[in-house]
Scaffold this active site. Structure first.
Site, PDB file in Angstrom:
ATOM      1  N   ASP A  15       0.095  10.464   7.290  1.00  0.00           N
ATOM      2  CA  ASP A  15       0.701   9.128   7.383  1.00  0.00           C
ATOM      3  C   ASP A  15      -0.255   8.108   8.018  1.00  0.00           C
ATOM      4  OD1 ASP A  15       3.068  10.496   6.581  1.00  0.00           O
ATOM      5  OD2 ASP A  15       3.623  10.871   8.663  1.00  0.00           O
ATOM      6  N   GLU A 224      10.072   5.895   0.914  1.00  0.00           N
ATOM      7  CA  GLU A 224       9.622   5.795   2.312  1.00  0.00           C
ATOM      8  C   GLU A 224       8.184   5.250   2.316  1.00  0.00           C
ATOM      9  OE1 GLU A 224       9.813   9.839   3.818  1.00  0.00           O
ATOM     10  OE2 GLU A 224       8.174  10.497   2.545  1.00  0.00           O
TER      11      GLU A 224
HETATM   12  O1  FUB Z   1       5.394  12.616   8.610  1.00  0.00           O
HETATM   13  C1  FUB Z   1       6.801  12.680   8.536  1.00  0.00           C
HETATM   14  C2  FUB Z   1       7.298  11.949   7.343  1.00  0.00           C
HETATM   15  O2  FUB Z   1       6.720  12.494   6.166  1.00  0.00           O
HETATM   16  C3  FUB Z   1       6.914  10.497   7.289  1.00  0.00           C
HETATM   17  O3  FUB Z   1       7.649   9.679   8.147  1.00  0.00           O
HETATM   18  C4  FUB Z   1       7.125  10.242   5.849  1.00  0.00           C
HETATM   19  O4  FUB Z   1       6.617   9.030   5.378  1.00  0.00           O
HETATM   20  C5  FUB Z   1       6.468  11.460   5.233  1.00  0.00           C
HETATM   21  O5  FUB Z   1       5.093  11.307   5.092  1.00  0.00           O
END
Ligand code: FUB
Length: 325
Positions: A15, A224
């Site tokens: 991320d 997301e």
């Molecule tokens: O790293 C945890 C979660 O996985 C992140 O918040 C999302 O975007 C995904 O990458």
């Protein structure tokens, strides 16, 4: 470091949120760690408990690990799961934004501040008022106004807030089942960078006909990993489609949207999640992303990588190495 190598291999990273501060490239990633929590759609196995910051003078050059800059035990309101963070600078202060579950298990967004982009960061005792869900991304526009984008469905709980109040029955559906897809959120930040100037609103993503993307359009709808950058006066909102594993972007004339779907930046990588940022450094534009190649495919043990991107005359994004073929 070759183009598709991880930037570091001594820890798992994911991320990546990249920013240029004081002439250096800083990366604010999640710090993945081993966990024996069973995999589920809620993402419980992403059980991270601290953040490191990394910096480099050149893309491809040596990477400095500045060590732990914030950990779960430092933040009174957090119970677990320090997920994807981001950082911002305003008036010489640096801010780290991070999502985590509060003591009730509800994802909120916190902020911590410091005097150096490499941390350490001192957290506020409470989550940002009016914040919820995951994956904060900040954007400071040329006029100095800062914005916070956020949201993530399924384990990110955005669907639980469809009515404006937290509804745990949202866990049963994971996302809207029909009609328009759930939109990511955007809110203007006050000058203190620690509070919303007004309640966050939908950052609408529209199709080529000006219609909101449909919830069944899993190849294009927001899941997301929000990110905002500006290129030649246009606002580029980019994000992950989650269960179809694409990184996509949409463009608009205002940081608040609406944004019109523009295409894909990255095809699925090794591992379930895909998450990124985009930044300009020393005259070139880069995509910062992760995959699970370092752990040979373990979804929650990821590694950050960097690829150059280019824009065509219409402003469409593609990977520089795809162009070169
Ligand atoms: O790293 C945890 C979660 O996985 C992140 O918040 C999302 O975007 C995904 O990458």
């Amino acid at each position: 470091m070759a183009d598709k190598d991880p930037i570091v291999t001594h820890v798992y990273t994911a991320d990546p949120s990249a920013h240029v501060f004081k002439g250096k490239l800083y990366i604010y990633p999640s710090h993945d760690r081993e966990s024996d929590i069973p995999f589920n759609d809620n993402g419980d196995h992403f059980d991270m408990n601290d953040y490191h910051v990394f910096s480099m003078e050149e893309v491809g050059g040596p990477v400095t690990d500045h060590g732990v800059v914030l950990k779960t035990a430092d933040v009174p309101w957090v119970s677990k799961q320090l997920w994807a963070p981001d950082a911002a600078e305003k008036d010489g202060k640096y801010y780290l934004y991070f999502p985590a579950r509060d003591k009730e298990g509800i994802f909120r967004i916190g902020v911590a501040s410091g005097d150096d982009p490499a941390g350490p960061f001192k957290p506020e005792p409470e989550a940002i008022k009016g914040s919820f869900s995951i994956d904060p991304a900040t954007f400071v526009d040329d006029d100095g106004q800062a914005y916070l984008y956020f949201g993530g469905i399924w384990g990110g709980q955005l669907q639980c807030w469809a009515t404006g109040e937290f509804n745990k029955d949202g866990f049963k559906t994971m996302e809207a089942q029909e009609g328009p897809a759930l939109a990511p959120k955007v809110g203007k930040l006050n000058d203190d960078m620690k509070s919303f100037a007004s309640p966050p609103q939908d950052a609408l993503i529209l199709d080529e006909n000006g219609e909101k993307l449909h919830s069944l359009d899993h190849d294009r709808r927001f899941f997301e990993a929000a990110w905002m950058h500006k290129y030649k006066g246009k606002y580029y909102f980019s994000y992950s489609t989650g269960d179809t594993h694409f990184l996509c972007y949409a463009t608009g004339d205002s940081p608040l949207g609406p944004f019109t779907y523009g295409g894909r930046i990255l095809e699925p990588v090794i591992g379930w999640t895909t998450h990124h940022s985009i930044a300009e450094f020393k005259g070139k534009w880069y995509l910062f992303y992760h995959d699970s190649s370092l752990s040979k495919g373990v979804t929650h043990l990821r590694c950050v990588k960097i690829r150059e991107i280019v824009y065509d005359e219409q402003g469409k994004i593609s990977l520089a190495d795809a162009q070169a073929k």
